[in-house]
Design a protein around this motif. Structure first.
Motif, PDB file in Angstrom:
ATOM      1  N   GLU A  77       0.766   5.742  -0.368  1.00 22.55           N
ATOM      2  CA  GLU A  77      -0.055   6.941  -0.216  1.00 22.55           C
ATOM      3  C   GLU A  77       0.653   8.120  -0.868  1.00 22.55           C
ATOM      4  N   GLU A  88       0.843  -1.192   0.000  1.00 22.20           N
ATOM      5  CA  GLU A  88       0.000   0.000   0.000  1.00 22.20           C
ATOM      6  C   GLU A  88       0.877   1.240   0.000  1.00 22.20           C
ATOM      7  N   LYS A  93      -9.320   9.595  -0.948  1.00 19.99           N
ATOM      8  CA  LYS A  93     -10.001   9.595   0.338  1.00 19.99           C
ATOM      9  C   LYS A  93     -10.999  10.749   0.489  1.00 19.99           C
ATOM     10  N   ILE A 111      -4.568   6.830  -2.239  1.00 16.47           N
ATOM     11  CA  ILE A 111      -4.033   5.589  -1.685  1.00 16.47           C
ATOM     12  C   ILE A 111      -4.211   4.503  -2.731  1.00 16.47           C
ATOM     13  N   ARG A 133       0.191  12.347  -1.435  1.00 11.68           N
ATOM     14  CA  ARG A 133      -0.544  13.574  -1.094  1.00 11.68           C
ATOM     15  C   ARG A 133      -0.364  14.563  -2.238  1.00 11.68           C
ATOM     16  N   THR A 135      -5.604  12.846  -0.605  1.00 14.53           N
ATOM     17  CA  THR A 135      -4.839  11.644  -0.310  1.00 14.53           C
ATOM     18  C   THR A 135      -5.232  10.567  -1.307  1.00 14.53           C
TER      19      THR A 135
END
Length: 83
Positions: A4, A2, A27, A13, A6, A11
């Motif tokens: 992430e 996983e 998100k 993911i 920004r 966000t």
């Protein structure tokens, strides 16, 4: 695995599960794109098929989209991913 990312206050993911599939989530905008369960890559909620099964290409399209608009504009993202 996983990861992430920004970008512009959003966000992104993405998760890759070997032999099962992948998912990309934005998100803050409640966007889900995946290839789980239905056997083809699609965007939720209606499971409209997208034009690529490459998770990295999907992430790149989503990140560029957010850089351009500052958030997910669903109809424009659908155009970029599906058409």
């Amino acid at each position: 695995m996983e990861k992430e990312i920004r970008v512009k206050g959003r966000t992104v993911i993405y998760r890759i599960v070997p032999k099962k599939g992948w998912a990309v989530v934005v998100k803050e905008d409640n966007v889900l794109i995946d290839n789980y369960h239905h056997g083809y890559p699609h965007i939720h909620p209606d499971r409209e098929p997208i034009k690529t099964n490459d998770v990295y290409e999907v992430v790149e399209i989503v990140v560029r989209h957010i850089e351009r608009y500052g958030k997910v504009v669903m109809e424009k993202l659908r155009d970029e991913l599906c058409r």
